[in-house]
Structures are given as structure tokens and as C-alpha cells.
Scaffold this motif. Structure first.
Motif, PDB file in Angstrom:
ATOM      1  N   HIS A 144       0.914  -1.228  -0.080  1.00 32.37           N
ATOM      2  CA  HIS A 144      -0.119  -0.326   0.344  1.00 32.37           C
ATOM      3  C   HIS A 144       1.001   1.363  -0.366  1.00 32.37           C
ATOM      4  O   HIS A 144       0.928   2.148  -0.691  1.00 32.37           O
ATOM      5  N   PHE A 145       1.945   1.268   0.767  1.00 34.18           N
ATOM      6  CA  PHE A 145       3.129   2.248   0.824  1.00 34.18           C
ATOM      7  C   PHE A 145       3.527   2.421  -0.277  1.00 34.18           C
ATOM      8  O   PHE A 145       3.376   3.637  -0.973  1.00 34.18           O
ATOM      9  N   ILE A 146       3.436   1.203  -1.363  1.00 34.21           N
ATOM     10  CA  ILE A 146       4.606   1.967  -2.138  1.00 34.21           C
ATOM     11  C   ILE A 146       3.461   2.078  -3.785  1.00 34.21           C
ATOM     12  O   ILE A 146       3.936   2.625  -4.255  1.00 34.21           O
ATOM     13  N   ASP A 147       2.616   1.722  -3.154  1.00 32.19           N
ATOM     14  CA  ASP A 147       1.326   2.786  -3.981  1.00 32.19           C
ATOM     15  C   ASP A 147       0.883   3.357  -4.575  1.00 32.19           C
ATOM     16  O   ASP A 147       1.222   4.267  -5.024  1.00 32.19           O
ATOM     17  N   GLN A 148       0.688   3.895  -3.283  1.00 31.59           N
ATOM     18  CA  GLN A 148       0.801   5.160  -2.637  1.00 31.59           C
ATOM     19  C   GLN A 148       1.938   6.500  -3.745  1.00 31.59           C
ATOM     20  O   GLN A 148       1.973   7.509  -4.104  1.00 31.59           O
ATOM     21  N   GLY A 149       2.964   5.709  -2.911  1.00 33.26           N
ATOM     22  CA  GLY A 149       4.435   6.253  -3.479  1.00 33.26           C
ATOM     23  C   GLY A 149       3.806   6.462  -5.218  1.00 33.26           C
ATOM     24  O   GLY A 149       4.298   7.819  -5.715  1.00 33.26           O
ATOM     25  N   MET A 150       4.011   5.636  -5.455  1.00 33.67           N
ATOM     26  CA  MET A 150       4.058   5.214  -6.899  1.00 33.67           C
ATOM     27  C   MET A 150       3.100   6.839  -8.127  1.00 33.67           C
ATOM     28  O   MET A 150       3.101   6.758  -8.534  1.00 33.67           O
ATOM     29  N   ILE A 151       1.666   6.222  -7.252  1.00 26.64           N
ATOM     30  CA  ILE A 151       0.947   7.163  -7.583  1.00 26.64           C
ATOM     31  C   ILE A 151       1.282   9.027  -7.471  1.00 26.64           C
ATOM     32  O   ILE A 151       0.532   9.975  -8.254  1.00 26.64           O
ATOM     33  N   ARG A 152       1.621   9.044  -5.984  1.00 29.35           N
ATOM     34  CA  ARG A 152       2.459   9.989  -6.408  1.00 29.35           C
ATOM     35  C   ARG A 152       3.319  10.928  -7.068  1.00 29.35           C
ATOM     36  O   ARG A 152       2.897  12.088  -7.834  1.00 29.35           O
ATOM     37  N   LEU A 153       4.399   9.929  -7.467  1.00 26.11           N
ATOM     38  CA  LEU A 153       5.037   9.774  -8.304  1.00 26.11           C
ATOM     39  C   LEU A 153       4.542  10.465  -9.534  1.00 26.11           C
ATOM     40  O   LEU A 153       5.417  10.781 -10.531  1.00 26.11           O
ATOM     41  N   VAL A 154       3.610   9.293  -9.681  1.00 26.00           N
ATOM     42  CA  VAL A 154       2.797   9.321 -11.564  1.00 26.00           C
ATOM     43  C   VAL A 154       2.328  10.738 -11.843  1.00 26.00           C
ATOM     44  O   VAL A 154       1.880  11.418 -12.692  1.00 26.00           O
ATOM     45  N   LYS A 155       1.604  10.865 -10.778  1.00 27.77           N
ATOM     46  CA  LYS A 155       1.229  12.930 -10.644  1.00 27.77           C
ATOM     47  C   LYS A 155       1.862  13.703 -11.239  1.00 27.77           C
ATOM     48  O   LYS A 155       1.965  14.510 -11.953  1.00 27.77           O
ATOM     49  N   ALA A 156       2.975  13.841  -9.656  1.00 27.98           N
ATOM     50  CA  ALA A 156       4.354  14.544 -10.054  1.00 27.98           C
ATOM     51  C   ALA A 156       4.843  15.145 -11.344  1.00 27.98           C
ATOM     52  O   ALA A 156       4.596  15.716 -12.569  1.00 27.98           O
ATOM     53  N   THR A 157       4.891  13.308 -11.812  1.00 29.71           N
ATOM     54  CA  THR A 157       5.695  13.830 -13.323  1.00 29.71           C
ATOM     55  C   THR A 157       4.645  13.975 -14.306  1.00 29.71           C
ATOM     56  O   THR A 157       5.219  14.588 -15.395  1.00 29.71           O
ATOM     57  N   SER A 158       3.727  13.528 -14.518  1.00 31.94           N
ATOM     58  CA  SER A 158       2.959  14.068 -15.302  1.00 31.94           C
ATOM     59  C   SER A 158       2.419  15.433 -15.600  1.00 31.94           C
ATOM     60  O   SER A 158       2.296  15.976 -16.339  1.00 31.94           O
ATOM     61  N   GLY A 159       2.727  15.740 -14.251  1.00 27.98           N
ATOM     62  CA  GLY A 159       2.770  17.614 -14.393  1.00 27.98           C
ATOM     63  C   GLY A 159       3.581  18.310 -14.598  1.00 27.98           C
ATOM     64  O   GLY A 159       3.909  18.925 -15.699  1.00 27.98           O
ATOM     65  N   LEU A 183       6.050  16.182 -17.345  1.00 29.88           N
ATOM     66  CA  LEU A 183       5.862  16.088 -18.581  1.00 29.88           C
ATOM     67  C   LEU A 183       5.034  17.287 -19.130  1.00 29.88           C
ATOM     68  O   LEU A 183       5.139  17.652 -20.461  1.00 29.88           O
ATOM     69  N   VAL A 184       3.567  17.778 -18.490  1.00 25.73           N
ATOM     70  CA  VAL A 184       2.293  18.522 -19.365  1.00 25.73           C
ATOM     71  C   VAL A 184       3.066  19.810 -19.563  1.00 25.73           C
ATOM     72  O   VAL A 184       3.706  20.585 -20.858  1.00 25.73           O
ATOM     73  N   ALA A 185       4.302  20.443 -17.806  1.00 24.83           N
ATOM     74  CA  ALA A 185       4.660  21.795 -18.516  1.00 24.83           C
ATOM     75  C   ALA A 185       6.270  21.664 -19.490  1.00 24.83           C
ATOM     76  O   ALA A 185       6.618  22.865 -20.503  1.00 24.83           O
ATOM     77  N   LEU A 186       6.484  20.332 -19.865  1.00 31.47           N
ATOM     78  CA  LEU A 186       8.016  20.331 -20.674  1.00 31.47           C
ATOM     79  C   LEU A 186       7.318  20.823 -21.641  1.00 31.47           C
ATOM     80  O   LEU A 186       7.745  21.196 -22.621  1.00 31.47           O
ATOM     81  N   GLN A 187       5.963  19.821 -22.276  1.00 34.37           N
ATOM     82  CA  GLN A 187       5.757  19.643 -23.919  1.00 34.37           C
ATOM     83  C   GLN A 187       5.140  21.475 -24.175  1.00 34.37           C
ATOM     84  O   GLN A 187       4.567  21.308 -24.962  1.00 34.37           O
ATOM     85  N   HIS A 188       4.847  21.775 -23.274  1.00 38.12           N
ATOM     86  CA  HIS A 188       4.432  23.375 -23.394  1.00 38.12           C
ATOM     87  C   HIS A 188       5.170  24.209 -23.615  1.00 38.12           C
ATOM     88  O   HIS A 188       5.445  25.681 -23.833  1.00 38.12           O
ATOM     89  N   ILE A 189       6.676  23.818 -23.561  1.00 37.26           N
ATOM     90  CA  ILE A 189       8.466  24.866 -23.488  1.00 37.26           C
ATOM     91  C   ILE A 189       8.499  25.550 -24.625  1.00 37.26           C
ATOM     92  O   ILE A 189       8.518  24.386 -25.935  1.00 37.26           O
ATOM     93  N   GLU A 190       8.303  26.569 -25.492  1.00 32.34           N
ATOM     94  CA  GLU A 190       8.614  26.941 -26.837  1.00 32.34           C
ATOM     95  C   GLU A 190      10.258  27.283 -26.688  1.00 32.34           C
ATOM     96  O   GLU A 190      10.653  27.358 -26.362  1.00 32.34           O
TER      97      GLU A 190
END
Length: 689
Positions: free
Chosen positions: A572-587, A589-596
Motif C-alpha cells: 500500500h505504501f509503495i502503491d501510494q508512492g507510485m501514484i504520487r510520483l506519477v502525478k508529479a511526473t505527469s505535471g 511532462l505537461v509543463a515540458l511539452q508546452h515549452i517554446e
């Protein structure tokens, strides 16, 4: 030719299980029963035929590309003892089953798994490659599980649950030990381990502990024995017979390989086996006195007799150059225990076929007028107890001689205590066996007056009579089997013959003392403490041990629940950590893909200047001074440059656009190579760490 026969012995039961199932499925049960008897009889005859060949040399078969490492089979005289007794017992119990199961459901399924279990058990004993041994060991565990739960009532499913749970857990631990063993020795061949293990150091004790746990579960070694008292009463009598007489020998076989090859004559490991064996002997025989179900009594008895064999295996490493008598004693008891314990289970099965009950409180007095059944049971009882003239006396005498030799070689209190435990265990054996025999065959009970001959047919009686004859024959002529064992002990580095004298005054006195002590325990404890009067003044046996400390309920189940909860929390701890990591990473990535990302202005300016002004391509020196030249252009050229710069300013890209453009420009081959390189790099990192 012998190699073909060896492969046939292994494959016939497995092929036969399929053919027999099809025959039974087509509602031709008589043909199926006859076919199974023929198949097991043929396998037994083939094994017997190989006796002379094995006596002159080892038979080996290697087939590459099977089970990854290849299938490596070996039949020497040591393995031959196990294979022969397995096929002999299976042949007789198959005949016995045709009558015993006549009123059972799912008979077709039973015979299919019964034959598969035979094939996998033979595979365990023939395997020279320890990974092959593990594979057959696990197949045997799963196929025998179907025999344990055959009745499909609640008790059978509970017994099957603990049986398969411990089998799987033990198998995983065993596999871990095999992986470590292979990693540090570089071989899976059992005969190569004595030389490979010499320089391993302390790590060998970790490996041997893992292997001992894996094999010890099947051998019912304390404290890994909890499956046995449940599985034996749950399974049908012929299945209980092979579970007790044969399948626990697969664990014993593994422990003998572990002691004689992997940990060859290691004193510390041998002492652990000796203490474990003595614990099994004493605890098994002590708990057997409390039980009221005959099959449960016999289950604890098997646990005790596994202890006798483990004592012999432990003494093999302790006695070093004087270990011959211990090897003979252990192997002799492997053979004897299979015979007399199968005989007793057959006798118990005959009673169950008639009454569908095995509690001695319910069936007491049943066998008083059953002369043939009484004789069969009496032979088994006297053999288990170690009465002179029966096979149990022979192997127990050899084991006692080995223990006496150890006491002389290592003076001190330790082996004196060991000898006391040996004597007490044998006395307790007399007590629990007298409990069964007196209650069922001596006490009076008008309810069971009559012979019930219509229930007892040749299919059940003849196998029991054959085994009874062998039990007595071995007891009278023990040297015949002793000479057969000469070749078996060579597998453990001893070449020669032991001159044994069984019927000496000293041995007879020791047996008489043990018997007298057992009668005292029976009269003083079993009859007076464990037997109480009910409201009608009738004597009934009680089992106060049911309220005692229980390993399964007080240790294994709570420990299992705790480990499950702990592992669940970890995941459960590992699962929650992975979810947080994915959320942070996705944010990110979204920011990176809009860099001009703007194109290289210098290169664009250079190209447009070249095209607009009409100059030839700029050289290296000219490129260096391009910026200066641009600043000094005429007004006409300068206005054109401003127009070019304005055009360049419009060419603005995001990161995602760049990735897409790169992807379009990369051909399929380059993409495949890059992907493979990334995967290979990840795999290498995982392997290194």
C-alpha cells in the motif's frame, strides 16, 4: 536397453493416468481398474528386473533441452531401495483401492491423480539433477493434494488447505536454497556437490537450512509436521497408506541427499538432524497416545518413525568412519516403515469400509470376532512396536546400535539423554498400539457381534496378507535384506559389509525392558488417565491435548495473518508512492511539452542571407564574421534582414512538436535499435543490482 526401461518406469504411470481416465470417463470402470493394476504391476516388474543391472553398476540417462537444464536420471542401489518399495506398495494399494473406493464418488479423478503421484514420486527418487528433483517434488505435492481432499467435505478441504499451503511454502523455500546452491557451486548435479561444497564456508549453513525446511515439511519434521495429523485422516485409506508409507520418504530422501552429499559428514548439521530426529520420535509417539481416531494415531506414529530415520541420518555424519551401522539402520527402517505402516492403514481401511467410523470410542470391540482382520492388525502392531520376529525389531536394533556406538565415541550426558529418549519413544509406541488393539480387538461389544464377511473381499485382504508375510519374513531372515543394502551404503562412501547379530541376549533384554515399560505406561497413563467413565458407566477415551498449545492455531495462522497484513501495508505504501510520483511526473511532462523552442536564429539568418543576397555558400572564416557583417549592411540590405528576422520570429515550436518531428525523421530500424538498447540497459542494471 536398461536406459529405455528406466525411462519407461518414469513415463508409464503418467501415460497410464491419461488412458485410465479416458477408460473411466467412458463408464468402463472395470477395464480402468484392471488397466491401473496392470500398469502398476508392470512398473513393479520392470523395477525388479533392473535389480541385477543396478547391482553391477549405475544406470544413467541424460536428455538435453528438457526442464532447461536437461533431464538427468540416475538409478544406483541407494535410489533403487526407494524406487522398489514405492512401486511395490503402489501396486498393492492399487489392488486395494479397487474394493475400498467402490462406494466413493469421483473414483475416476482419484485414480488419475493416484497414478500421476506415482510417476512424480518415482521421478523424485531417480533425479540426479536437483532442479529435476524439485520439479517432480512439486508435481507430487499438487497431485497428492487431490487425494487428500477426495471426500470434499469441510474437514477434507481444511486438511487440504494446510497440506497444499505448507507444500507451496516449503517448495518456494527449497527453490531459493537451490538457486543459492547453484549460484555458488555452478552445478545442479547431486554427485558433484561433495567437492564443490568444501570451500564454501559459513554460507553452506544458510543453504542447508533452506533445503532442510523444504524437505523437512514433507518428512513431517518438527515443527513442520502440522499437515500430517490432518491429511492422513482426511484422505481415503489407500491414499493415507502411500502418504504415510511413501510420500514422507521423499522428504527423507532429500534430507539424506542433503546430509550425505551437500553437507557431507558435517558435524554441526548432523547434530541438528539428530536432535530433530529425537524430537520427532518422542513428540510423535507421545501425542499418538492421546488420539482417538485410528488414522490420526497412525499419522503421529509415522511422524515418530520419521524421527527414527532422521536419527540414523544424523548419526551418519556424527560417526564418520564408523557410520556404516547408521546408514544400514536408516535405509532398513525406510523399507520396514513403508511395509508395516501401509499394513496398518489397510487394516484401518477395512474397518472404515464396514463402519464408516474410526474413533476407538465408537468402534471398540468391533474386531473381537474378526480373526483374519485381527491377525493382520496384530502383525502390523508388533512390527511397529519392534517385537522380535518382525521387521521393525531389525531396523530399530540397528539404529540403537548406532546410537550406542555414538555414546562410546562421544562420552557425555548428551548421548545418554539420546538413548533415554530412544527408549521412551519405543515404550510410548507400545502404549498407543496397545490402546488401539485392546479397544478394537479385545474389548467386548455386543453391537458388533458377527463377521461382516460380505464387506471383505480378496482385493482388500490379499494385499494386506502379502505385506504381513514380508513383515514376518524380514523379521526372521534379516540378513537377506542386509546384503541387498550393501550396494546402497556405497553411495555414502562406505564399502564393505556390517556383520550384525540381532537376536542376542542383550538385544532381547533391551526389547523386553522397553515392552514392559510400554505396558506400564499403557496401564498407568492411557487406561487410568486418558480413559474416563461417562454417565452410563462406560469407559471412553478423552484427548486433553486438544486444549494444549497448538502450532497451527497459535503460531502459523497468527504469523501468516501478521505477515499478510505487513506485506499489504508495504505494498500500500509503495502503491501510494507510485501514484504520487506519477502525478508529479505527469505535471512536469505537461509543463515540458508546452515549452517554446525557437530554431537556431544564426543558421536561419545565414541561409536567408545566402538566398536573399545571392551569395555563394559562406566559408568558415566568413561565418565567423557574419554577425559583424550583418551590422554593417547597407540600408537596403538592412531592411531585407529585418524582413528575414521577422520571418524567423514566427517559427516557434513546442517540445512535443520537436519530438514529433524527430520521430518522423527517424526510420523504423533506428527506432528498433534504440528501443532494444534502452531495454538492454535496464536489464543490465537490474542484473547488476
Amino acid at each position: 536397453m536398461n536406459k529405455i526401461i528406466l525411462m519407461t518406469i518414469l513415463l508409464l504411470p503418467m501415460i497410464g493416468s491419461i488412458i485410465g481416465y479416458v477408460l473411466g470417463w467412458k463408464s468402463r470402470e472395470k477395464y480402468r481398474d484392471l488397466f491401473n493394476i496392470t500398469m502398476t504391476g508392470l512398473v513393479f516388474l520392470l523395477v525388479t528386473y533392473l535389480y541385477k543391472a543396478v547391482g553391477h553398476g549405475t544406470i544413467e540417462v541424460f536428455i538435453p533441452d528438457i526442464m532447461v537444464t536437461g533431464l538427468y536420471l540416475k538409478l544406483d542401489m541407494f535410489r533403487y531401495i526407494f524406487v522398489w518399495i514405492t512401486c511395490f506398495v503402489w501396486f498393492l494399494t492399487t489392488i486395494y483401492s479397487t474394493q475400498y473406493l467402490i462406494k466413493y464418488k469421483n473414483r475416476n479423478r482419484y485414480y488419475a491423480f493416484f497414478m500421476l503421484t506415482l510417476g512424480s514420486t518415482i521421478g523424485v527418487f531417480l533425479s540426479e539433477n536437483i532442479l529435476n528433483l524439485f520439479t517432480f517434488f512439486e508435481i507430487m505435492s499438487f497431485t497428492s493434494y487431490a487425494l487428500v481432499i477426495h471426500d470434499e467435505d469441510q474437514y477434507a478441504h481444511d486438511a487440504g488447505q494446510i497440506y497444499i499451503g505448507m507444500a507451496i511454502g516449503g517448495g518456494l523455500i527449497l527453490l531459493l536454497g537451490i538457486f543459492l546452491l547453484f549460484d555458488y557451486t555452478g552445478t545442479l548435479n547431486i554427485s558433484e556437490y561433495p567437492l564443490k561444497m568444501v570451500e564454501m564456508g559459513g554460507l553452506k549453513y544458510l543453504i542447508s537450512t533452506l533445503l532442510l525446511i523444504g524437505f523437512g515439511i514433507k518428512a513431517s519434521m518438527v515443527p513442520l509436521h502440522v499437515w500430517m495429523p490432518k491429511a492422513h485422516p482426511a484422505a481415503p485409506a489407500p491414499a493415507s497408506a502411500v502418504l504415510s508409507g511413501i510420500l514422507i520418504k521423499t522428504g527423507i530422501f532429500g534430507i539424506m541427499i542433503l546430509s550425505g552429499y551437500i553437507m557431507k559428514d558435517d558435524l554441526v548439521f548432523s547434530m541438528i538432524l539428530l536432535v530433530g530426529g529425537l524430537t520427532n520420535m518422542l513428540l510423535g509417539s507421545f501425542l499418538a497416545m492421546f488420539q482417538r481416531n485410528i488414522k490420526r494415531i497412525l499419522a503421529y506414529s509415522s511422524m515418530s518413525h520419521a524421527g527414527y530415520i532422521l536419527v540414523g541420518v544424523g548419526l551418519m555424519g556424527i560417526l564418520t568412519e564408523h557410520k556404516a551401522v547408521a546408514i544400514y539402520g536408516a535405509l532398513y527402517h525406510v523399507l520396514n516403515h513403508a511395509l508395516f505402516k501401509v499394513l496398518l492403514f489397510m487394516g484401518a481401511g477395512i474397518i472404515y469400509m464396514i463402519l464408516h467410523e474410526l474413533s476407538i470410542n465408537e468402534i471398540k470391540g468391533f474386531g473381537r470376532n474378526k480373526t483374519l482382520l485381527k491377525i493382520i492388525f496384530l502383525v502390523g502392531v508388533l512390527a511397529v512396536a519392534g517385537m522380535p520376529g518382525f521387521n521393525g525389531f531389525i531396523s530399530k536394533t540397528l539404529l540403537h546400535e548406532a546410537l550406542t556406538e555414538a555414546r562410546h565415541q562421544y562420552p557425555g550426558i548428551g548421548f545418554i539423554i539420546a538413548e533415554i529418549v530412544f527408549t521412551l519413544s519405543s515404550a510410548f509406541s507400545w502404549a498407543y498400539l496397545l490402546k488401539i488393539f485392546v479397544a478394537v480387538f479385545i474389548e467386548k461389544n455386543e453391537k458388533y457381534y458377527g463377521q461382516h464377511k460380505r464387506h471383505i473381499r480378496a482385493e482388500t485382504v490379499v494385499p494386506a496378507l502379502v505385506i504381513s508375510t514380508m513383515v514376518i519374513w524380514i523379521g526372521i531372515r534379516p540378513l537377506t535384506v542386509l546384503h541387498i543394502l550393501d550396494g546402497a551404503v556405497e553411495a555414502f562412501g562406505y564399502y564393505g559389509h556390517v556383520e550384525a547379530h540381532f537376536y542376542t541376549i542383550g538385544n532381547l533384554k533391551a526389547t523386553g525392558f522397553t515392552m514392559l515399560l510400554g505396558i506400564i505406561v499403557y496401564l498407568g497413563f492411557v487406561r487410568n488417565v486418558l480413559r474416563r467413565k461417562d454417565a452410563n458407566g462406560e469407559g471412553l477415551y478423552v484427548n486433553p491435548a486438544l486444549n494444549w498449545f497448538n502450532l497451527e492455531n497459535h503460531v502459523y495462522i497468527p504469523l501468516g495473518v501478521y505477515l499478510f497484513e505487513l506485506i499489504s501495508e508495504m505494498f500500500h505504501f509503495i502503491d501510494q508512492g507510485m501514484i504520487r510520483l506519477v502525478k508529479a511526473t505527469s505535471g512536469w511532462l505537461v509543463a515540458l511539452q508546452h515549452i517554446e523552442i525557437r530554431p537556431n536564429r544564426f543558421q536561419q539568418l545565414k541561409k536567408k542571407l545566402e538566398a536573399g543576397i545571392g551569395r555563394k555558400p559562406l566559408g568558415p572564416i566568413e561565418e565567423i564574421h557574419l554577425v559583424k557583417e550583418t551590422a554593417e549592411l547597407s540600408l537596403k540590405t538592412k531592411s531585407y534582414v529585418q524582413e528575414v528576422v521577422h520571418d524567423i520570429g514566427e517559427e516557434i515550436y513546442s517540445l512535443s512538436d520537436v519530438v514529433q518531428r524527430v520521430g518522423r525523421n527517424m526510420n523504423t530500424l533506428m527506432f528498433s535499435v534504440l528501443s532494444f538498447a534502452v531495454i538492454l540497459a535496464i536489464a543490465l542494471v537490474v542484473m547488476v543490482y
